[in-house]
Design an enzyme around this catalytic site. Structure first.
Site, PDB file in Angstrom:
ATOM      1  NE  ARG A 164      -3.574  -2.529   0.147  1.00 42.15           N
ATOM      2  CZ  ARG A 164      -3.231  -3.674  -0.472  1.00 42.15           C
ATOM      3  NH1 ARG A 164      -2.138  -3.702  -1.224  1.00 42.15           N
ATOM      4  NH2 ARG A 164      -3.959  -4.755  -0.368  1.00 42.15           N
ATOM      5  CB  SER A 246      -8.784  -1.823   4.492  1.00 45.53           C
ATOM      6  OG  SER A 246      -9.449  -2.994   4.056  1.00 45.53           O
ATOM      7  CD  GLU A 346      -5.032   0.120   3.479  1.00 43.42           C
ATOM      8  OE1 GLU A 346      -5.614   0.512   2.444  1.00 43.42           O
ATOM      9  OE2 GLU A 346      -4.958  -1.075   3.786  1.00 43.42           O
TER      10      GLU A 346
END
Length: 350
Positions: A164, A246, A346
């Site tokens: 990520r 998420s 994130e």
């Protein structure tokens, strides 16, 4: 090129947070960027690149000039014996593009169906799901330097992909630091779909689907349908219940750290990695700390998946960015105090 003023950003972020852009420009082709940088009023103004808004938390009005990327287009540029390569405009919706490739008979992206956001945002986050990451299917991208106006191309190595992560999430910090956060606007992305196609079925949810349906050798379309069904069951539709997917990255620990946690919490969900490290399920850690279903103001933890923070107030009484971040920080504190692990968010906080 038209610079809009005082633009509501609630429609442009998947959390549904109320905020405004003091100034916003819609980028529909490279010429729009050139015109913007040629205008002395805007050349040196701080800028914020906005794609699908599916990975941001707005904590107030956005003062930098917002560049809303709306560059469209899809085309085949290579169909050889070893791979199919497609080029897609940065403003295209990711899920629609995945479905388009399958409709054309070009498999390879099916495990990443239903991921929200735009194609231009995919390399920034190195998106991934069910055993496949963008870097596994990436060929190259085109972007524009927002300081010089020059167009440049990056391959996978130059994008610095990680979990990520990419160069687009890091600010420049020195001669060896090639961070491009706030400096680059991605215009087009090329994806390489390898031949022969091989299904990626290593995730437990997909194995369950195979067992339930009795389909031992699913094709790409079947996997795509399964992935969409799994995601719809686990994750809320952001158009109904605002969220950014998420919220935290799954942390990685050493085998020794994992063994220590297992000694105290034997049921912890964990996955061995190729490099010997262990990936822990952040959702399990959050759930174990009792956060599932809890709220701070109108920001809450989703009842079906503790990894997802949601906007319980809808579009009429939405959560604020402050409420979302207060909740996120409380979760981080709980997990750290119990497991000694600091969860990393994130989304980009603005």
């Amino acid at each position: 090129m038209i610079v809009e003023q005082n633009v509501p950003l609630q429609p442009y972020n998947s959390f549904g947070i109320v905020a405004r852009a003091q100034h916003l420009v819609r980028i529909r082709d490279e010429a729009d960027v050139a015109a913007l940088l040629a205008d002395a009023r805007w050349h040196d103004t701080p800028k914020f690149v906005l794609g699908g808004g599916s990975n941001i938390v707005l904590t107030g009005d956005v003062k930098p000039l917002v560049l809303k990327v709306e560059i469209m287009g899809r085309r085949l540029i290579e169909d050889g014996p070893r791979a199919t390569v497609v080029e897609v405009g940065a403003g295209e919706i990711w899920h629609d593009m995945v479905r388009w490739t399958l409709d054309q008979g070009w498999p390879g992206l099916e495990n990443m169906g239903l991921i929200p956001g735009t194609v231009g945002g995919a390399p920034v986050q190195n998106i991934g799901a069910y055993g496949v990451e963008l870097q596994d299917r990436f060929d190259s991208l085109d972007a524009i330097d927002l300081q010089t106006g020059e167009t440049f191309t990056l391959d996978a190595a130059q994008c610095g992909f990680g979990y990520r992560d990419s160069v687009f999430k890091h600010a420049p910090g020195g001669p060896k630091d090639l961070g491009l956060a706030g400096r680059a606007l991605i215009t087009r992305v090329r994806l390489r779909l390898p031949k022969p196609w091989k299904p990626e079925l290593g995730y437990l949810d997909l194995e369950r689907k195979m067992a339930e349906t009795g389909v031992a050798e699913p094709d790409a379309r079947q996997i795509f349908d399964w992935v969409c069904a799994i995601r719809q069951n686990k994750l809320p539709d952001w158009r109904v219940l605002g969220n950014a997917g998420s919220f935290f990255k799954n942390p990685t620990v050493t085998a020794e750290q994992c063994a220590d946690i297992i000694a105290r919490d034997p049921k912890i969900v964990h996955y061995p990695m190729d490099d010997g490290s262990i990936k822990l399920a952040a959702g399990w850690l959050i759930d174990a700390c009792g956060w599932k279903g809890k709220s701070v103001g109108n920001a809450g933890v989703y009842e079906r998946q503790a990894l997802v923070l949601v906007n319980r107030g809808g579009r009429t009484h939405p959560a604020t960015g402050g409420e979302v971040m207060t909740l996120a920080k409380a979760i981080q504190t709980s997990v750290y105090e119990r497991f000694g692990i600091l969860l990393e968010p994130e989304p980009v906080v603005i």
